[in-house]
Write a protein that holds these residues in place. Structure first.
Motif: not given
Length: 89
Positions: A9-11, A16-19, A65-71
Motif C-alpha cells: 500500500i503506497n502513495i 488512485k483510490l482518492i481519484f 467525500g472522496g478525500l475522506i473516504l479515500g484516506f
C-alpha cells in the motif's frame, strides 16, 4: 494451494483510490440530483434541473467525500498490512 502475494500500500495507490472515490461520488451525486428532479416532475409536473448547480455541488461534495473516504480506506489498508506483517513474523 497458492499463496497470494500481498500488494504494498503506497502513495500511488492512495492517489488512485482518492481519484476513484471522488469520481464515483461525483457521478452518484449528479445522478441523485437528476433522479430528485424526475421525482418532483412526476409529483408536480415541473422539471427543474440546473446542470450548472448540480455539477458544481457534486464537485464540491465529491471532492470532500472522496478525500475522506479515500484516506479512510487507505489508512485501514495500511493498518491491515501492518497487522499481517506482524502475524507473519
Amino acid at each position: 494451494m497458492q499463496v497470494k502475494k500481498m500488494e504494498k500500500i503506497n502513495i500511488k495507490g492512495l492517489v488512485k483510490l482518492i481519484f476513484s472515490c471522488v469520481s464515483i461520488l461525483y457521478v452518484a451525486i449528479v445522478f441523485a440530483y437528476l433522479m430528485a428532479s424526475v421525482i418532483v416532475y412526476f409529483k408536480i409536473d415541473i422539471f427543474e434541473f440546473d446542470w450548472k448547480e448540480a455539477f458544481a455541488d457534486a464537485f464540491r461534495k465529491g471532492i470532500t467525500g472522496g478525500l475522506i473516504l479515500g484516506f479512510g480506506i487507505w489508512i485501514k489498508a495500511k493498518l491491515q498490512e501492518r497487522k499481517n506483517k506482524k502475524r507473519s513474523r
